[in-house]
Scaffold this active site. Structure first.
Site, mmCIF file in Angstrom:
data_model
loop_
_atom_site.group_PDB
_atom_site.id
_atom_site.type_symbol
_atom_site.label_atom_id
_atom_site.label_comp_id
_atom_site.label_asym_id
_atom_site.label_seq_id
_atom_site.Cartn_x
_atom_site.Cartn_y
_atom_site.Cartn_z
ATOM 1 N N HIS A 113 -31.871 -109.487 -33.390
ATOM 2 C CA HIS A 113 -32.320 -109.721 -32.010
ATOM 3 C C HIS A 113 -31.209 -109.559 -30.966
ATOM 4 O O HIS A 113 -31.074 -110.379 -30.054
ATOM 5 C CB HIS A 113 -32.951 -111.106 -31.890
ATOM 6 C CG HIS A 113 -34.301 -111.235 -32.559
ATOM 7 N ND1 HIS A 113 -35.135 -110.174 -32.808
ATOM 8 C CD2 HIS A 113 -34.965 -112.340 -33.025
ATOM 9 C CE1 HIS A 113 -36.249 -110.602 -33.384
ATOM 10 N NE2 HIS A 113 -36.171 -111.900 -33.542
ATOM 11 N N HIS A 184 -41.006 -111.869 -27.152
ATOM 12 C CA HIS A 184 -41.097 -112.732 -28.331
ATOM 13 C C HIS A 184 -41.841 -114.039 -28.028
ATOM 14 O O HIS A 184 -41.328 -115.128 -28.298
ATOM 15 C CB HIS A 184 -39.676 -113.016 -28.821
ATOM 16 C CG HIS A 184 -39.563 -113.385 -30.258
ATOM 17 N ND1 HIS A 184 -40.304 -114.398 -30.819
ATOM 18 C CD2 HIS A 184 -38.806 -112.879 -31.262
ATOM 19 C CE1 HIS A 184 -39.978 -114.496 -32.100
ATOM 20 N NE2 HIS A 184 -39.081 -113.583 -32.396
ATOM 21 N N GLU A 321 -45.062 -108.752 -31.651
ATOM 22 C CA GLU A 321 -43.934 -108.217 -30.896
ATOM 23 C C GLU A 321 -44.028 -106.698 -30.828
ATOM 24 O O GLU A 321 -43.892 -106.021 -31.849
ATOM 25 C CB GLU A 321 -42.630 -108.641 -31.560
ATOM 26 C CG GLU A 321 -42.509 -110.144 -31.731
ATOM 27 C CD GLU A 321 -41.504 -110.505 -32.824
ATOM 28 O OE1 GLU A 321 -40.416 -109.924 -32.872
ATOM 29 O OE2 GLU A 321 -41.831 -111.366 -33.652
HETATM 30 C C1 BGC Z 1 -38.412 -111.899 -36.816
HETATM 31 C C2 BGC Z 1 -38.228 -113.036 -37.789
HETATM 32 C C3 BGC Z 1 -37.276 -114.035 -37.188
HETATM 33 C C4 BGC Z 1 -37.813 -114.502 -35.875
HETATM 34 C C5 BGC Z 1 -36.838 -115.440 -35.215
HETATM 35 C C6 BGC Z 1 -38.947 -112.443 -35.541
HETATM 36 O O1 BGC Z 1 -39.035 -111.415 -34.606
HETATM 37 O O2 BGC Z 1 -39.279 -110.900 -37.298
HETATM 38 O O3 BGC Z 1 -37.733 -112.562 -39.010
HETATM 39 O O4 BGC Z 1 -37.068 -115.120 -38.054
HETATM 40 O O5 BGC Z 1 -38.044 -113.415 -35.034
HETATM 41 O O6 BGC Z 1 -37.362 -115.978 -34.104
#
Ligand code: BGC
Length: 366
Positions: A113, A184, A321
Site C-alpha cells: 500500500h 480502501h 478496491e
Molecule cells: C489487502 C489486504 C491487507 C489490507 C490491509 C487490502 O487491500 O488486500 O491483504 O491486509 O488491505 O488493510
C-alpha cells in the site's frame, strides 16, 4: 434511523495540524439527505450516510471516531486513498527501463500500500469544497518510498443527487514511474458496527480471478472462476462462498483477491453489485480499472477503535478496491501501470447506492 438522526462527526475531533499542515473535516450532502464526510488526511472517507429501502439512514463505512484513531496503525487504511501502488510488490523492488528500484519494505520483504508513509497518511491540499464536491491535490516528491518521478495527483469526490459517491483521480509525472491507486473503504450495508457482512449478496462481472501465493501476491495467472468459490457471476452470499474456500482462502484468511473485470481496459463499466437483504440497500461499483480486490476484512480482531465505540471484528466490513492487479510492476503479462511524462493517469471509481425498490428484489442464486 431517520434522516434527522444522522450523527455528524464533530469537526473538533478531526481538526489538527499534521507536519505543519492543517487537517479538517469536509462534508458533502445532497438534497435527499445523503452525507459523506472526508478528511484531507489520507483523503479519507470517514462516513457515508445512505438511505435503506424504508428511507432510514445509516453510516455504511467503518472508520475512526477521531483523528488520533485515524492515525493509529490499526485503522490505518480505512477509507483512505492508497498510493503510489496499492497492494503488494514482491521483494519491494522492480526494474524500469533497465534500472532497478528499491521501495520501502513494510510487510516482511514486500512493499504494501505505498510503503511506510503512503498516500493514506499524507496531508492533501484542499483546492475546492462545495456542498456536492471536494477536490484535493498532493505532490508526491521524487524518491518518496523509493518511487521515481515527482507525481502530481488530483482527486475529486462528488456526491450526486442520485446517491452516487464518485471518486476520480488524475496524475502526471516529470519522470517515468509506476502508479496504481485505489480507494480502501470498508463497507457494511447494514450500517457500520452492525455485525458481519457474511449475509451480503455479491455479484461480480468477472469471469476470472487472480490466485496468489501464501504472501497474497499474485502467481501471475488469471484463472477462470467457473467451479471455484470465486464464481460470483451469479449473485451469492459472501459468507457461504467463504465456507467453501480452499487453499486460496487459507492464504488470504478469507477473500483477499483481485477479480478481473470483464470488458475493455480503461473503460468505465459496472464491475460489481452488493445487496444487503435486511435493509434492502444495494451498492453498485463502477470503475475504469481492470481489477476489483475483494477483501473481507480478514485481519480485524476487534481491538480497533471506531465510531460510536464499535470494535471492528473479522468480516465486519468488506472492501471492493478498484485498481490494477497487485504486483503489476513485476508481472509483464498484467496490464501496465507505467506512467510517462506527458501522459495523464486516470482512475475512476463510483459507488452507486440504490435500494431493492429501485431495481426489484435481488434473487440469490446459490
Ligand atoms: C489487502 C489486504 C491487507 C489490507 C490491509 C487490502 O487491500 O488486500 O491483504 O491486509 O488491505 O488493510
Amino acid at each position: 434511523m431517520e434522516k434527522t438522526a444522522i450523527q455528524f462527526l464533530k469537526p473538533e475531533d478531526f481538526d489538527a495540524t499534521v507536519n505543519g499542515k492543517k487537517v479538517g473535516l469536509y462534508k458533502l450532502e445532497n438534497s435527499s439527505g445523503a452525507v459523506a464526510e472526508i478528511s484531507n488526511l489520507g483523503a479519507r472517507l470517514l462516513s457515508l450516510w445512505i438511505p435503506d429501502a424504508e428511507g432510514n439512514f445509516d453510516d455504511v463505512v467503518l472508520g475512526p471516531a477521531t483523528i488520533e484513531e485515524a492515525m493509529s496503525n490499526d485503522l490505518q487504511y480505512f477509507g483512505t486513498i492508497i498510493g503510489r501502488c496499492a497492494n503488494r510488490i514482491r521483494n519491494a523492488s522492480f526494474i524500469l527501463d533497465g534500472k532497478s528500484y528499491k521501495l520501502t519494505q513494510n510487510e516482511g520483504n514486500n512493499h504494501l500500500h505505498g510503503g511506510q508513509k503512503g498516500f493514506d497518511s499524507v496531508v492533501w491540499e484542499v483546492t475546492h469544497h462545495s456542498e456536492g464536491q471536494l477536490r484535493l491535490a498532493y505532490i508526491s516528491p521524487d524518491g518518496q518510498e523509493g518511487y521515481p518521478g515527482t507525481l502530481e495527483v488530483r482527486l475529486v469526490f462528488e456526491l450526486t443527487e442520485d446517491n452516487t459517491l464518485k471518486i476520480e483521480s488524475f496524475a502526471t509525472t516529470d519522470a517515468t514511474t509506476m502508479v496504481n491507486l485505489t480507494h480502501h473503504a470498508y463497507f457494511n450495508l447494514k450500517g457500520a458496527g452492525n455485525g458481519t457482512i457474511y449475509d451480503h449478496e455479491l455479484q461480480f462481472n468477472a469471469s476470472h480471478y487472480i490466485p496468489t501465493d501464501k504472501d497474497s501476491i499474485p502467481l501471475g495467472t488469471l484463472e477462470n472462476v467457473k467451479g471455484t468459490p470465486f464464481d460470483f457471476t451469479q449473485t451469492a452470499k459472501i459468507g457461504k462462498r467463504m465456507g467453501e474456500a480452499g487453499e486460496q482462502q487459507v492464504f488470504g484468511h478469507g477473500y483477499d483477491h483481485s477479480f478481473v473485470i470483464d470488458g475493455a481496459l480503461g473503460v468505465l463499466k459496472h464491475a460489481a453489485t452488493v445487496y444487503e437483504p435486511s435493509t434492502g440497500r444495494i451498492m453498485q461499483v463502477h470503475t475504469d480499472q481492470p481489477g476489483l480486490q475483494l477483501y473481507t476484512a480478514n485481519h480485524l480482531e476487534g481491538s480497533q477503535g471506531g465510531k460510536n465505540g464499535h470494535r471492528y471484528k473479522k468480516s465486519s466490513g468488506f472492501c471492493l478496491e478498484a485498481q490494477h492487479f497487485p504486483n503489476s510492476v513485476n508481472q509483464p503479462n498484467f496490464p501496465s501501470i507505467r506512467l510517462d511524462p506527458g501522459q495523464e493517469y486516470s482512475w475512476v471509481c463510483w459507488y452507486q447506492f440504490l435500494t431493492e425498490h429501485d431495481v426489484g428484489a435481488y434473487p440469490v442464486n446459490s
